[in-house]
Design a protein around this motif. Sequence first.
Motif, PDB file in Angstrom:
ATOM      1  N   VAL A 106       0.845  -1.190   0.000  1.00  0.00           N
ATOM      2  CA  VAL A 106       0.000   0.000   0.000  1.00  0.00           C
ATOM      3  C   VAL A 106       0.882   1.243   0.000  1.00  0.00           C
ATOM      4  CG1 VAL A 106      -1.857   1.231   1.182  1.00  0.00           C
ATOM      5  CG2 VAL A 106      -1.747  -1.270   1.307  1.00  0.00           C
TER       6      VAL A 106
ATOM      7  N   ILE B 110      -5.904   0.912  -5.072  1.00  0.00           N
ATOM      8  CA  ILE B 110      -6.355  -0.071  -4.095  1.00  0.00           C
ATOM      9  C   ILE B 110      -7.845  -0.299  -4.306  1.00  0.00           C
ATOM     10  CG2 ILE B 110      -7.035   1.534  -2.248  1.00  0.00           C
ATOM     11  CD1 ILE B 110      -5.520  -0.388  -0.304  1.00  0.00           C
TER      12      ILE B 110
ATOM     13  N   CYS C 230      -4.871  -5.158  -2.816  1.00  0.00           N
ATOM     14  CA  CYS C 230      -3.802  -4.239  -3.185  1.00  0.00           C
ATOM     15  C   CYS C 230      -3.497  -4.360  -4.672  1.00  0.00           C
ATOM     16  CB  CYS C 230      -2.549  -4.540  -2.371  1.00  0.00           C
ATOM     17  SG  CYS C 230      -2.818  -4.493  -0.585  1.00  0.00           S
ATOM     18  N   ASP C 231      -2.815  -3.354  -5.193  1.00  0.00           N
ATOM     19  CA  ASP C 231      -2.450  -3.335  -6.609  1.00  0.00           C
ATOM     20  C   ASP C 231      -1.603  -4.559  -6.941  1.00  0.00           C
ATOM     21  OD1 ASP C 231      -1.882  -2.687  -9.186  1.00  0.00           O
ATOM     22  OD2 ASP C 231      -0.940  -0.761  -8.759  1.00  0.00           O
TER      23      ASP C 231
END
Length: 221
Positions: A133, A139, A183-184
Amino acid sequence: MFTGLIEEVGSLRRADRRGEAMVLTLGAKKVLENVAIGDSIAVNGVCLTVTSYERDSFTVDVMPQTYRSSNLSMLGSGSPVNLERALAANGRFGGHIVQGHVDGTASVVSVERDQNAVVFTFKADDPHMMRYVIGKGSIAIDGVSLTVTHAENGYFGVSIIPHTLGETALQHKKAGSSVNVECDILGKYVEHLLGFGTADKTEAKTFSAIDESFLSRHGYA
């Protein structure tokens, strides 16, 4: 794959629990257009498979791993849920890459108005998740594509415009509420690739980890 752009807010009609497994029946309308058994629908950001459907509802199975790592087990009758169908090949990509594979949960710490926006601050239930993050990074919160405003010491925040808040189940969240976090994907793949060379010492590897020693040997220190 999903985009994090919620199509509608549905509701939980029934939850049949069998230990840590569940069968959920969810009320919906828009996401049922041209639906077929086996289709993927993200429920609060969790990719689930349609096992049956009727005119205004559909059912999905929730396996124990999903039960343990998401907030679906906390839903009660009538709970609002964010719904999004999997992205069609000819669809417009307006959010970010969302897999529907939740990394964990976070708790709402505060909800504060900032002029025309509402700022949510969260505390990650698993601090280990915070390595993915970053400020200004993407996100997904309960399946909603958002941008991280700040992230430090186990806490992170997002700023939400009125339209997004009004069109998603986030409008019902308050301090203490639980949310799903994805999360990405980029950070997770980078971490895996950088550590691949040292991941298993028992097998021969053709890759080596990029660390401080590696950079120094190649003139970057």
